[in-house]
Design an enzyme around this catalytic site. Structure first.
Site, PDB file in Angstrom:
ATOM      1  N   CYS A   2       3.224   0.596  -7.018  1.00 60.36           N
ATOM      2  CA  CYS A   2       4.370   1.399  -6.612  1.00 60.36           C
ATOM      3  C   CYS A   2       4.850   0.481  -5.219  1.00 60.36           C
ATOM      4  O   CYS A   2       5.698   1.081  -4.473  1.00 60.36           O
ATOM      5  CB  CYS A   2       3.668   2.585  -6.143  1.00 60.36           C
ATOM      6  SG  CYS A   2       2.454   2.762  -5.043  1.00 60.36           S
ATOM      7  N   HIS A  46      -1.247  11.843  -3.953  1.00 62.11           N
ATOM      8  CA  HIS A  46      -1.544  12.472  -5.343  1.00 62.11           C
ATOM      9  C   HIS A  46      -2.133  13.738  -5.175  1.00 62.11           C
ATOM     10  O   HIS A  46      -2.681  14.379  -5.884  1.00 62.11           O
ATOM     11  CB  HIS A  46      -2.241  11.656  -6.145  1.00 62.11           C
ATOM     12  CG  HIS A  46      -1.510  10.354  -6.945  1.00 62.11           C
ATOM     13  ND1 HIS A  46      -2.172   9.718  -8.205  1.00 62.11           N
ATOM     14  CD2 HIS A  46      -0.467  10.018  -6.580  1.00 62.11           C
ATOM     15  CE1 HIS A  46      -1.183   8.858  -8.411  1.00 62.11           C
ATOM     16  NE2 HIS A  46      -0.288   8.862  -7.564  1.00 62.11           N
ATOM     17  N   GLU A  68       5.997  27.026  11.674  1.00 58.21           N
ATOM     18  CA  GLU A  68       5.678  26.119  12.791  1.00 58.21           C
ATOM     19  C   GLU A  68       5.505  24.785  12.171  1.00 58.21           C
ATOM     20  O   GLU A  68       6.250  23.676  13.274  1.00 58.21           O
ATOM     21  CB  GLU A  68       4.696  26.636  13.562  1.00 58.21           C
ATOM     22  CG  GLU A  68       4.013  26.068  14.834  1.00 58.21           C
ATOM     23  CD  GLU A  68       5.225  26.206  15.829  1.00 58.21           C
ATOM     24  OE1 GLU A  68       6.109  27.315  15.794  1.00 58.21           O
ATOM     25  OE2 GLU A  68       5.129  25.807  16.855  1.00 58.21           O
ATOM     26  N   HIS A  75       3.214  14.753 -10.205  1.00 62.23           N
ATOM     27  CA  HIS A  75       2.537  13.342  -9.551  1.00 62.23           C
ATOM     28  C   HIS A  75       2.208  13.372  -8.262  1.00 62.23           C
ATOM     29  O   HIS A  75       1.020  13.043  -8.020  1.00 62.23           O
ATOM     30  CB  HIS A  75       3.728  12.137 -10.017  1.00 62.23           C
ATOM     31  CG  HIS A  75       3.348  10.942  -9.611  1.00 62.23           C
ATOM     32  ND1 HIS A  75       4.098   9.783 -10.112  1.00 62.23           N
ATOM     33  CD2 HIS A  75       2.629  10.417  -8.694  1.00 62.23           C
ATOM     34  CE1 HIS A  75       3.392   8.791  -9.814  1.00 62.23           C
ATOM     35  NE2 HIS A  75       2.503   8.870  -8.781  1.00 62.23           N
ATOM     36  N   SER A 122      13.277  26.489  28.035  1.00 64.45           N
ATOM     37  CA  SER A 122      13.470  27.604  29.049  1.00 64.45           C
ATOM     38  C   SER A 122      11.998  28.330  29.404  1.00 64.45           C
ATOM     39  O   SER A 122      11.266  28.329  28.550  1.00 64.45           O
ATOM     40  CB  SER A 122      14.825  28.613  28.603  1.00 64.45           C
ATOM     41  OG  SER A 122      14.568  29.802  29.351  1.00 64.45           O
ATOM     42  N   SER A 123      12.146  29.036  30.631  1.00 63.28           N
ATOM     43  CA  SER A 123      10.818  29.942  30.762  1.00 63.28           C
ATOM     44  C   SER A 123      10.727  31.085  29.711  1.00 63.28           C
ATOM     45  O   SER A 123       9.675  31.585  29.742  1.00 63.28           O
ATOM     46  CB  SER A 123      10.963  30.211  32.291  1.00 63.28           C
ATOM     47  OG  SER A 123      11.441  29.402  33.126  1.00 63.28           O
ATOM     48  N   ASP A 177      19.011  22.524  36.681  1.00 63.91           N
ATOM     49  CA  ASP A 177      19.451  22.756  38.099  1.00 63.91           C
ATOM     50  C   ASP A 177      18.128  22.671  38.789  1.00 63.91           C
ATOM     51  O   ASP A 177      18.644  22.874  40.216  1.00 63.91           O
ATOM     52  CB  ASP A 177      20.203  24.046  38.245  1.00 63.91           C
ATOM     53  CG  ASP A 177      19.337  25.229  38.019  1.00 63.91           C
ATOM     54  OD1 ASP A 177      18.154  25.052  37.283  1.00 63.91           O
ATOM     55  OD2 ASP A 177      19.729  26.387  38.365  1.00 63.91           O
TER      56      ASP A 177
END
Ligand SMILES: [Zn+2]
Length: 401
Positions: free
Chosen positions: A88, A108, A131, A181, A298-299, A360
């Site tokens: 391969c 495989h 996830e 395969h 973000s929180s 910020d």
């Protein structure tokens, strides 16, 4: 990628042992190749040998320049089979060449075969809202993960034309499935190839298991925005430019303490909508047009963030967001480790400076820059205006990139 040839040899043999125990390279099939860019070569295991019994001296070293054999393993006495280089090889080198990959593995595994059987009439494997999709470079949880499927051929090297075509046709994919395969998976280095291979295999297995219960993980969740289902074509701009912009500074509402049903219902009936800072829609459009991916950190929970942006006063801007990070899953925004983790999730742990973070809050700015990110300290209405100080970064007034 490995720093030295001997390190690459050691890695290939160790990883083959590991992949054998995972059922990816049993019966002498499959394998892995790792590139050594500084030496213009790559290391690959021989073909038709028991992959779990390989050691460093069994490896081939192949020139990256002309494909010639630089080092071949010593033939072992009978009954060992005659050593030959991996069949391969042209397949592995396709990902090196077309994707600038530095590690490619071929598995495989039964789950990679099963998905191609279950998708018998399709040339694509698809899944979303899982996830582990986050482990695939350039993908978020709600993205549609698409892996092309090519048809098998009697001899492995005959796959090369179809494989190259699929690699070029699916620039977002880091894998190509071969029906009945297995699968080829690659990465920028062996760590990325291995991590992504684990995630792809997990997702293949999840798909197979879900099908047993008539659950279709290839469809976006009903009742959510179609962000995950949209096939986006974006060119990632990695060379010197930004690949990703991440901001905690999009909405002018405080982070919700929790996004319960009351919030959701309020948004749905239109009683609630979220004001955005006025530079936000324009910045999102600008970034999109440059092919930059955009994330929010973000929180508020990721669910709440998405809810807010789907119901902004300026419309559903969640379609412009590629993913969400929150403190529950990624850690505090004032911790450098959180930024390392996010870069890892985005597949950019080795290119953190291609991520720009707007905040910020000065402590968040420092945490991001310590993790190697670019950052901008932004002034937002309602914050205390900081005096210019030589010890501090200067503040920007808007999402200026
Ligand atoms: Zn194979």
């Amino acid at each position: 990628m490995a720093a030295t040839v001997s390190e690459a040899k050691e890695l290939v043999s160790r990883l083959c042992q590991q992949f054998y125990s995972q059922g990816w390279v049993s019966g002498t099939g499959g394998g892995i190749s790792i590139r050594v860019p500084s030496k213009h070569c790559f290391v690959v295991a021989p073909s038709g040998v028991q992959k779990e019994r390989l050691s460093s001296e069994d490896m081939y070293v192949i020139s990256d320049v002309d494909g010639s054999v630089i080092e071949a393993p010593v033939q072992k006495p009978w009954p060992a089979r005659a050593v030959k280089c991996s069949e391969c090889l042209p397949l592995l080198t396709s990902a090196f060449e077309l994707r600038n990959a530095n590690a490619v593995l071929h598995s495989h595994s039964i789950e990679s075969v099963m998905v191609t059987l279950l998708e018998a009439d399709s040339t694509e494997f698809r899944c979303t809202n899982l996830e582990m999709i986050k482990g695939i470079k350039g993908h978020g949880y709600a993205d549609m993960l698409v892996v092309p499927i090519i048809e098998n051929t009697p001899r492995e090297h005959e796959l090369v034309h179809a494989l190259r075509k699929a690699i070029l046709k699916y620039p977002r994919s880091n894998a190509v499935l071969v029906r009945r395969h297995g699968v080829y998976i690659w990465g920028d280095d062996w760590i990325s190839a291995k991590t992504q291979a684990e995630c792809y295999h997990y997702l293949f297995q999840a798909y197979v298991e879900a099908r047993k219960f008539n659950i279709d993980v290839s469809k976006p969740l009903s009742g959510t925005s179609s962000a995950g289902g949209i096939k986006r074509k974006k060119s990632e701009k990695l060379n010197g430019g930004l690949a990703h912009a991440i901001s905690s500074q999009l909405t002018s509402t405080p982070d919700p303490p929790c996004a319960g049903l009351v919030w959701k219902r309020g948004f749905e009936v239109g009683d609630l909508s979220c004001p955005l800072f006025e530079d936000v829609p324009e910045a999102l459009r600008r970034w999109r047009s440059k092919g930059i991916k955009v994330y929010m950190y973000s929180s508020g929970s990721r669910y709440a963030q998405k809810l807010l942006l789907s119901h902004s006063m300026q419309g559903d801007v969640s379609l412009c967001i590629d993913g969400y990070f929150d403190v529950i899953n990624s850690g505090l925004k004032t911790e450098k480790s959180s930024f390392f983790d996010i870069a890892l999730t985005l597949g950019l742990y080795d290119k953190p400076s291609s991520i720009l973070f707007y905040t910020d809050t000065l402590s968040e700015y420092y945490a991001a820059t310590e993790a190697g990110w670019q950052a901008r300290w932004i002034y937002r209405l309602g914050n205390k205006r900081e005096e210019n100080s030589p010890n501090r970064p200067s503040q920007v007034e808007s999402l200026d990139y």
